[in-house]
Design a protein around this motif. Structure first.
Motif, PDB file in Angstrom:
ATOM      1  N   TYR A   1       0.841  -1.204   0.000  1.00 51.38           N
ATOM      2  CA  TYR A   1       0.000   0.000   0.000  1.00 51.38           C
ATOM      3  C   TYR A   1       0.872   1.248   0.000  1.00 51.38           C
ATOM      4  O   TYR A   1       0.633   2.190  -0.765  1.00 51.38           O
ATOM      5  CB  TYR A   1      -0.932  -0.031   1.210  1.00 51.38           C
ATOM      6  N   ARG A   2       1.910   1.254   0.820  1.00 49.65           N
ATOM      7  CA  ARG A   2       2.828   2.399   0.842  1.00 49.65           C
ATOM      8  C   ARG A   2       3.526   2.564  -0.513  1.00 49.65           C
ATOM      9  O   ARG A   2       3.700   3.687  -0.990  1.00 49.65           O
ATOM     10  CB  ARG A   2       3.837   2.257   1.965  1.00 49.65           C
ATOM     11  N   ASP A   3       3.915   1.441  -1.133  1.00 52.01           N
ATOM     12  CA  ASP A   3       4.523   1.531  -2.466  1.00 52.01           C
ATOM     13  C   ASP A   3       3.540   2.110  -3.482  1.00 52.01           C
ATOM     14  O   ASP A   3       3.914   2.945  -4.313  1.00 52.01           O
ATOM     15  CB  ASP A   3       4.985   0.148  -2.941  1.00 52.01           C
ATOM     16  N   ALA A   4       2.282   1.686  -3.405  1.00 51.19           N
ATOM     17  CA  ALA A   4       1.262   2.205  -4.319  1.00 51.19           C
ATOM     18  C   ALA A   4       1.032   3.702  -4.092  1.00 51.19           C
ATOM     19  O   ALA A   4       0.835   4.455  -5.055  1.00 51.19           O
ATOM     20  CB  ALA A   4      -0.045   1.430  -4.156  1.00 51.19           C
ATOM     21  N   ILE A   5       1.070   4.113  -2.839  1.00 51.06           N
ATOM     22  CA  ILE A   5       0.912   5.535  -2.530  1.00 51.06           C
ATOM     23  C   ILE A   5       2.069   6.324  -3.130  1.00 51.06           C
ATOM     24  O   ILE A   5       1.866   7.332  -3.811  1.00 51.06           O
ATOM     25  CB  ILE A   5       0.808   5.763  -1.005  1.00 51.06           C
ATOM     26  N   ASP A   6       3.288   5.855  -2.889  1.00 53.93           N
ATOM     27  CA  ASP A   6       4.450   6.552  -3.453  1.00 53.93           C
ATOM     28  C   ASP A   6       4.384   6.594  -4.974  1.00 53.93           C
ATOM     29  O   ASP A   6       4.728   7.606  -5.589  1.00 53.93           O
ATOM     30  CB  ASP A   6       5.759   5.902  -2.989  1.00 53.93           C
ATOM     31  N   ASP A   7       3.944   5.493  -5.596  1.00 57.71           N
ATOM     32  CA  ASP A   7       3.827   5.465  -7.054  1.00 57.71           C
ATOM     33  C   ASP A   7       2.786   6.453  -7.568  1.00 57.71           C
ATOM     34  O   ASP A   7       2.913   6.970  -8.682  1.00 57.71           O
ATOM     35  CB  ASP A   7       3.469   4.060  -7.540  1.00 57.71           C
ATOM     36  N   ALA A   8       1.751   6.710  -6.772  1.00 58.09           N
ATOM     37  CA  ALA A   8       0.681   7.624  -7.182  1.00 58.09           C
ATOM     38  C   ALA A   8       1.071   9.095  -7.010  1.00 58.09           C
ATOM     39  O   ALA A   8       0.444   9.968  -7.608  1.00 58.09           O
ATOM     40  CB  ALA A   8      -0.589   7.337  -6.381  1.00 58.09           C
ATOM     41  N   LEU A   9       2.081   9.345  -6.221  1.00 62.02           N
ATOM     42  CA  LEU A   9       2.514  10.718  -5.964  1.00 62.02           C
ATOM     43  C   LEU A   9       3.491  11.183  -7.037  1.00 62.02           C
ATOM     44  O   LEU A   9       4.249  10.386  -7.577  1.00 62.02           O
ATOM     45  CB  LEU A   9       3.175  10.808  -4.589  1.00 62.02           C
ATOM     46  N   PRO A  10       3.492  12.483  -7.316  1.00 61.71           N
ATOM     47  CA  PRO A  10       4.424  12.984  -8.327  1.00 61.71           C
ATOM     48  C   PRO A  10       5.849  13.033  -7.772  1.00 61.71           C
ATOM     49  O   PRO A  10       6.060  13.025  -6.554  1.00 61.71           O
ATOM     50  CB  PRO A  10       3.909  14.399  -8.596  1.00 61.71           C
ATOM     51  N   GLU A  11       6.806  13.053  -8.679  1.00 64.88           N
ATOM     52  CA  GLU A  11       8.197  13.255  -8.289  1.00 64.88           C
ATOM     53  C   GLU A  11       8.260  14.546  -7.472  1.00 64.88           C
ATOM     54  O   GLU A  11       7.715  15.574  -7.875  1.00 64.88           O
ATOM     55  CB  GLU A  11       9.061  13.394  -9.551  1.00 64.88           C
ATOM     56  N   GLY A  12       8.843  14.468  -6.297  1.00 68.84           N
ATOM     57  CA  GLY A  12       8.939  15.648  -5.436  1.00 68.84           C
ATOM     58  C   GLY A  12       8.064  15.565  -4.204  1.00 68.84           C
ATOM     59  O   GLY A  12       8.185  16.394  -3.306  1.00 68.84           O
ATOM     60  N   ILE A  13       7.158  14.570  -4.127  1.00 64.20           N
ATOM     61  CA  ILE A  13       6.340  14.330  -2.930  1.00 64.20           C
ATOM     62  C   ILE A  13       6.429  12.842  -2.616  1.00 64.20           C
ATOM     63  O   ILE A  13       6.396  12.009  -3.508  1.00 64.20           O
ATOM     64  CB  ILE A  13       4.860  14.707  -3.139  1.00 64.20           C
ATOM     65  N   SER A  14       6.530  12.512  -1.322  1.00 66.36           N
ATOM     66  CA  SER A  14       6.539  11.112  -0.913  1.00 66.36           C
ATOM     67  C   SER A  14       5.904  10.988   0.469  1.00 66.36           C
ATOM     68  O   SER A  14       5.702  11.978   1.171  1.00 66.36           O
ATOM     69  CB  SER A  14       7.964  10.554  -0.893  1.00 66.36           C
ATOM     70  N   ILE A  15       5.604   9.754   0.838  1.00 64.29           N
ATOM     71  CA  ILE A  15       5.092   9.491   2.173  1.00 64.29           C
ATOM     72  C   ILE A  15       6.262   8.971   2.998  1.00 64.29           C
ATOM     73  O   ILE A  15       7.019   8.104   2.570  1.00 64.29           O
ATOM     74  CB  ILE A  15       3.903   8.510   2.174  1.00 64.29           C
ATOM     75  N   SER A  16       6.424   9.547   4.173  1.00 64.38           N
ATOM     76  CA  SER A  16       7.481   9.156   5.102  1.00 64.38           C
ATOM     77  C   SER A  16       6.825   8.922   6.446  1.00 64.38           C
ATOM     78  O   SER A  16       6.347   9.873   7.074  1.00 64.38           O
ATOM     79  CB  SER A  16       8.532  10.262   5.195  1.00 64.38           C
ATOM     80  N   GLY A  17       6.742   7.652   6.852  1.00 57.39           N
ATOM     81  CA  GLY A  17       5.967   7.341   8.047  1.00 57.39           C
ATOM     82  C   GLY A  17       4.514   7.629   7.745  1.00 57.39           C
ATOM     83  O   GLY A  17       3.936   7.039   6.847  1.00 57.39           O
ATOM     84  N   ASN A  18       3.945   8.567   8.458  1.00 50.84           N
ATOM     85  CA  ASN A  18       2.557   8.954   8.223  1.00 50.84           C
ATOM     86  C   ASN A  18       2.442  10.428   7.850  1.00 50.84           C
ATOM     87  O   ASN A  18       1.421  11.065   8.069  1.00 50.84           O
ATOM     88  CB  ASN A  18       1.713   8.622   9.454  1.00 50.84           C
ATOM     89  N   GLU A  19       3.518  10.942   7.264  1.00 52.72           N
ATOM     90  CA  GLU A  19       3.549  12.326   6.830  1.00 52.72           C
ATOM     91  C   GLU A  19       3.963  12.391   5.365  1.00 52.72           C
ATOM     92  O   GLU A  19       4.815  11.633   4.913  1.00 52.72           O
ATOM     93  CB  GLU A  19       4.543  13.130   7.674  1.00 52.72           C
ATOM     94  N   PHE A  20       3.341  13.295   4.651  1.00 50.78           N
ATOM     95  CA  PHE A  20       3.713  13.541   3.268  1.00 50.78           C
ATOM     96  C   PHE A  20       4.711  14.683   3.258  1.00 50.78           C
ATOM     97  O   PHE A  20       4.460  15.744   3.841  1.00 50.78           O
ATOM     98  CB  PHE A  20       2.480  13.895   2.433  1.00 50.78           C
ATOM     99  N   ILE A  21       5.838  14.426   2.643  1.00 50.76           N
ATOM    100  CA  ILE A  21       6.871  15.459   2.547  1.00 50.76           C
ATOM    101  C   ILE A  21       7.177  15.689   1.081  1.00 50.76           C
ATOM    102  O   ILE A  21       6.950  14.824   0.227  1.00 50.76           O
ATOM    103  CB  ILE A  21       8.151  15.079   3.318  1.00 50.76           C
TER     104      ILE A  21
END
Length: 111
Positions: A53-73
């Motif tokens: 699920y975390r991998d799918a979330i990261d894949d759905a986000l654009p380059e420059g945004i990621s999920i780290s723990g439970n925060e989007f940076i």
């Protein structure tokens, strides 16, 4: 050097009822019987679901945004690599397009 900033938490963008990705997964499997839930936990299936699920979330986000723990940076607006597409990106909509139940099904201990 990249300058990063917080774009919000899981509760802001992912699931307003839960503070973590893992809590959202637990809510999603809550309808299953307790024996199945325990088998999912002890087999490691829940950890694999969270990883996918975390991998799918990261894949759905654009380059420059990621999920780290439970925060989007992501990139701060002063970073030279920042674009308006990053600033205008709808994180919640991207997460809503991910089929968590398909990921759960993939790792279901009864399959």
């Amino acid at each position: 050097m990249n300058v990063t900033t917080s774009y919000g938490t899981w509760a802001n963008h992912g699931d307003r009822r839960n503070a973590s990705v893992e809590a959202t997964i637990l809510d999603a499997i809550n309808g299953g019987d307790s024996d199945w839930q325990e088998r999912m936990e002890t087999s490691g299936a829940l950890d694999r679901i969270a990883d996918d699920y975390r991998d799918a979330i990261d894949d759905a986000l654009p380059e420059g945004i990621s999920i780290s723990g439970n925060e989007f940076i992501g990139l701060h607006h002063t970073d030279p690599d920042y674009t308006d597409a990053i600033g205008d990106f709808d994180i919640r909509a991207a997460i809503e397009d991910i089929d968590l139940y398909a990921i759960i099904q993939k790792h279901d201990v009864d399959n």
